[in-house]
Design a protein around this motif. Structure first.
Motif, PDB file in Angstrom:
ATOM      1  N   ALA A 148      31.455  25.957  28.803  1.00 15.41           N
ATOM      2  CA  ALA A 148      30.854  26.160  30.132  1.00 15.41           C
ATOM      3  C   ALA A 148      31.814  26.924  31.043  1.00 15.41           C
ATOM      4  CB  ALA A 148      30.468  24.815  30.738  1.00 15.41           C
ATOM      5  N   LEU A 149      33.095  26.531  31.008  1.00 17.56           N
ATOM      6  CA  LEU A 149      34.079  27.243  31.832  1.00 17.56           C
ATOM      7  C   LEU A 149      34.239  28.705  31.388  1.00 17.56           C
ATOM      8  CD1 LEU A 149      36.869  24.538  32.324  1.00 17.56           C
ATOM      9  CD2 LEU A 149      35.335  25.486  34.048  1.00 17.56           C
ATOM     10  N   THR A 150      34.229  28.933  30.083  1.00 20.68           N
ATOM     11  CA  THR A 150      34.340  30.302  29.571  1.00 20.68           C
ATOM     12  C   THR A 150      33.133  31.135  30.006  1.00 20.68           C
ATOM     13  OG1 THR A 150      35.573  29.497  27.668  1.00 20.68           O
ATOM     14  CG2 THR A 150      34.628  31.689  27.481  1.00 20.68           C
ATOM     15  N   ALA A 151      31.935  30.556  29.925  1.00 16.94           N
ATOM     16  CA  ALA A 151      30.714  31.262  30.342  1.00 16.94           C
ATOM     17  C   ALA A 151      30.743  31.561  31.836  1.00 16.94           C
ATOM     18  CB  ALA A 151      29.479  30.437  29.978  1.00 16.94           C
ATOM     19  N   LEU A 152      31.205  30.588  32.638  1.00 14.72           N
ATOM     20  CA  LEU A 152      31.289  30.780  34.089  1.00 14.72           C
ATOM     21  C   LEU A 152      32.273  31.902  34.435  1.00 14.72           C
ATOM     22  CD1 LEU A 152      30.440  29.782  36.891  1.00 14.72           C
ATOM     23  CD2 LEU A 152      32.377  28.203  36.811  1.00 14.72           C
ATOM     24  N   LEU A 153      33.427  31.896  33.779  1.00 13.64           N
ATOM     25  CA  LEU A 153      34.403  32.972  34.013  1.00 13.64           C
ATOM     26  C   LEU A 153      33.852  34.329  33.593  1.00 13.64           C
ATOM     27  CD1 LEU A 153      37.751  31.266  32.926  1.00 13.64           C
ATOM     28  CD2 LEU A 153      37.079  31.966  35.228  1.00 13.64           C
ATOM     29  N   GLY A 154      33.096  34.375  32.505  1.00 15.10           N
ATOM     30  CA  GLY A 154      32.478  35.626  32.054  1.00 15.10           C
ATOM     31  C   GLY A 154      31.468  36.155  33.056  1.00 15.10           C
ATOM     32  N   VAL A 155      30.641  35.260  33.607  1.00 12.39           N
ATOM     33  CA  VAL A 155      29.651  35.670  34.617  1.00 12.39           C
ATOM     34  C   VAL A 155      30.353  36.179  35.873  1.00 12.39           C
ATOM     35  CG1 VAL A 155      27.869  34.780  36.176  1.00 12.39           C
ATOM     36  CG2 VAL A 155      27.803  34.205  33.746  1.00 12.39           C
ATOM     37  N   MET A 156      31.397  35.487  36.318  1.00 13.39           N
ATOM     38  CA  MET A 156      32.126  35.921  37.511  1.00 13.39           C
ATOM     39  C   MET A 156      32.811  37.270  37.290  1.00 13.39           C
ATOM     40  SD  MET A 156      33.708  32.230  38.725  1.00 13.39           S
ATOM     41  CE  MET A 156      34.877  32.945  39.818  1.00 13.39           C
ATOM     42  N   LEU A 157      33.401  37.463  36.123  1.00 16.72           N
ATOM     43  CA  LEU A 157      34.046  38.737  35.810  1.00 16.72           C
ATOM     44  C   LEU A 157      33.017  39.868  35.746  1.00 16.72           C
ATOM     45  CD1 LEU A 157      36.663  40.190  35.100  1.00 16.72           C
ATOM     46  CD2 LEU A 157      36.211  39.671  32.699  1.00 16.72           C
ATOM     47  N   SER A 158      31.864  39.593  35.166  1.00 17.34           N
ATOM     48  CA  SER A 158      30.802  40.591  35.091  1.00 17.34           C
ATOM     49  C   SER A 158      30.315  40.993  36.487  1.00 17.34           C
ATOM     50  CB  SER A 158      29.645  40.032  34.265  1.00 17.34           C
ATOM     51  OG  SER A 158      28.539  40.888  34.325  1.00 17.34           O
ATOM     52  N   ALA A 159      30.143  40.009  37.379  1.00 15.97           N
ATOM     53  CA  ALA A 159      29.718  40.297  38.753  1.00 15.97           C
ATOM     54  C   ALA A 159      30.776  41.117  39.493  1.00 15.97           C
ATOM     55  CB  ALA A 159      29.430  38.995  39.491  1.00 15.97           C
ATOM     56  N   LEU A 160      32.036  40.786  39.253  1.00 12.83           N
ATOM     57  CA  LEU A 160      33.125  41.523  39.899  1.00 12.83           C
ATOM     58  C   LEU A 160      33.153  42.983  39.452  1.00 12.83           C
ATOM     59  CD1 LEU A 160      35.657  41.303  41.723  1.00 12.83           C
ATOM     60  CD2 LEU A 160      36.958  40.810  39.660  1.00 12.83           C
ATOM     61  N   VAL A 161      33.037  43.215  38.144  1.00 11.60           N
ATOM     62  CA  VAL A 161      33.039  44.586  37.619  1.00 11.60           C
ATOM     63  C   VAL A 161      31.818  45.354  38.120  1.00 11.60           C
ATOM     64  CG1 VAL A 161      32.830  45.950  35.507  1.00 11.60           C
ATOM     65  CG2 VAL A 161      34.442  44.049  35.598  1.00 11.60           C
ATOM     66  N   ASN A 162      30.647  44.711  38.139  1.00 16.28           N
ATOM     67  CA  ASN A 162      29.428  45.359  38.619  1.00 16.28           C
ATOM     68  C   ASN A 162      29.566  45.753  40.094  1.00 16.28           C
ATOM     69  OD1 ASN A 162      26.821  46.336  38.489  1.00 16.28           O
ATOM     70  ND2 ASN A 162      25.912  44.366  39.017  1.00 16.28           N
ATOM     71  N   GLY A 163      30.120  44.856  40.914  1.00 21.14           N
ATOM     72  CA  GLY A 163      30.339  45.169  42.331  1.00 21.14           C
ATOM     73  C   GLY A 163      31.312  46.318  42.518  1.00 21.14           C
ATOM     74  N   TRP A 164      32.358  46.330  41.719  1.00 18.77           N
ATOM     75  CA  TRP A 164      33.341  47.413  41.803  1.00 18.77           C
ATOM     76  C   TRP A 164      32.709  48.747  41.447  1.00 18.77           C
ATOM     77  CZ3 TRP A 164      35.555  50.490  37.878  1.00 18.77           C
ATOM     78  CH2 TRP A 164      36.637  51.258  38.291  1.00 18.77           C
ATOM     79  N   LEU A 165      31.847  48.773  40.407  1.00 17.32           N
ATOM     80  CA  LEU A 165      31.174  50.016  40.020  1.00 17.32           C
ATOM     81  C   LEU A 165      30.223  50.508  41.120  1.00 17.32           C
ATOM     82  CD1 LEU A 165      30.428  49.351  36.245  1.00 17.32           C
ATOM     83  CD2 LEU A 165      32.081  50.953  37.216  1.00 17.32           C
ATOM     84  N   LYS A 166      29.520  49.579  41.786  1.00 23.51           N
ATOM     85  CA  LYS A 166      28.623  49.980  42.879  1.00 23.51           C
ATOM     86  C   LYS A 166      29.401  50.569  44.050  1.00 23.51           C
ATOM     87  CE  LYS A 166      24.680  47.068  41.928  1.00 23.51           C
ATOM     88  NZ  LYS A 166      23.799  45.999  42.378  1.00 23.51           N
ATOM     89  N   VAL A 167      30.530  49.968  44.386  1.00 25.63           N
ATOM     90  CA  VAL A 167      31.368  50.508  45.469  1.00 25.63           C
ATOM     91  C   VAL A 167      31.867  51.897  45.102  1.00 25.63           C
ATOM     92  CG1 VAL A 167      33.606  50.227  46.627  1.00 25.63           C
ATOM     93  CG2 VAL A 167      32.056  48.290  46.423  1.00 25.63           C
ATOM     94  N   ARG A 168      32.270  52.067  43.857  1.00 24.20           N
ATOM     95  CA  ARG A 168      32.749  53.386  43.414  1.00 24.20           C
ATOM     96  C   ARG A 168      31.645  54.439  43.494  1.00 24.20           C
ATOM     97  NH1 ARG A 168      35.285  54.958  37.626  1.00 24.20           N
ATOM     98  NH2 ARG A 168      36.006  56.999  38.246  1.00 24.20           N
ATOM     99  N   GLU A 169      30.411  54.087  43.093  1.00 18.83           N
ATOM    100  CA  GLU A 169      29.286  55.021  43.201  1.00 18.83           C
ATOM    101  C   GLU A 169      29.032  55.409  44.646  1.00 18.83           C
ATOM    102  OE1 GLU A 169      25.899  53.260  41.329  1.00 18.83           O
ATOM    103  OE2 GLU A 169      26.822  53.303  39.340  1.00 18.83           O
ATOM    104  N   ARG A 170      29.100  54.421  45.561  1.00 14.28           N
ATOM    105  CA  ARG A 170      28.891  54.725  46.981  1.00 14.28           C
ATOM    106  C   ARG A 170      29.967  55.648  47.521  1.00 14.28           C
ATOM    107  NH1 ARG A 170      28.226  49.120  49.017  1.00 14.28           N
ATOM    108  NH2 ARG A 170      26.440  48.514  47.821  1.00 14.28           N
ATOM    109  N   LEU A 171      31.211  55.408  47.121  1.00 14.36           N
ATOM    110  CA  LEU A 171      32.301  56.291  47.562  1.00 14.36           C
ATOM    111  C   LEU A 171      32.114  57.704  47.021  1.00 14.36           C
ATOM    112  CD1 LEU A 171      35.395  53.941  47.254  1.00 14.36           C
ATOM    113  CD2 LEU A 171      34.324  54.773  49.342  1.00 14.36           C
TER     114      LEU A 171
END
Length: 196
Positions: A18-41
């Motif tokens: 469960a902890l591994t899955a939670l960390l994976g979801v959080m990391l995925s959200a972080l990378v997705n947010g970073w990619l969206k910010v980069r596209e906007r820039l």
């Protein structure tokens, strides 16, 4: 005597998963947010390119001068602004702010040129007012990925297509309409003789 536990219990294993899955979801959200910010820039950099190009063009429209030009020792028609639709270019003469940086001449030819095949808009200058051959043009600004360009002039409260009678006064302003990356842009310039 107590027996030592050799492995993990089922509950411990489920908690670790469960902890591994939670960390994976959080990391995925972080990378997705970073990619969206980069596209906007990247989009903002694209828009800034148009703004910078229009500002450079505005500096060239701030000081137009009516001056006779020569090419191949022949005088050209004297016009404030010379729109040549067949060549997709607008020509004029303007005073430069830094003559030593631009060929030593304070007065310079200016050229706004659209190359539809290469999809670019070029702003060029030449210090050669009395060209023995074709003038030597120096590239000042370039705007890539431009698929269309149109030039209008302002007269009697309306924006009109450039007059076929090239001896006519260009009016109070110039408007450059362009399409870049599928988005329309308009750069509007008040000419010095049109300011109140």
């Amino acid at each position: 005597m107590k027996r030592r536990q050799a492995g993990m219990t089922l509950i411990e294993l489920l908690v670790a998963l469960a902890l591994t899955a939670l960390l994976g979801v959080m990391l995925s959200a972080l990378v997705n947010g970073w990619l969206k910010v980069r596209e906007r820039l990247d989009e903002q950099v694209s828009e800034t390119g148009v703004v910078d190009f229009c500002l450079a063009l505005e500096r060239r429209f701030d000081s137009p001068v009516l001056r006779r030009l020569y090419e191949q020792r022949l005088p050209l028609a004297t016009r404030w602004l010379d729109w040549q639709p067949d060549r997709q270019q607008l020509l004029w003469v303007a005073a430069a702010a830094w003559p030593q940086a631009e060929g030593g001449s304070r007065l310079q030819r200016q050229r706004l040129r659209f190359e539809p095949r290469e999809q670019r808009l070029l702003l060029e200058t030449s210090a050669d007012l009395y060209a023995v051959a074709a003038p030597v043009w120096v590239l000042r600004e370039r705007l890539e990925r431009v698929s269309a360009m149109n030039v209008l002039y302002h007269q009697a409260g309306h924006w009109l297509a450039w007059p076929s009678d090239q001896t006519a006064h260009p009016g109070r302003g110039v408007r450059v309409e362009l399409v870049r990356d599928g988005a329309p842009y308009t750069c509007t310039f008040v000419l010095p003789w049109g300011r109140a």
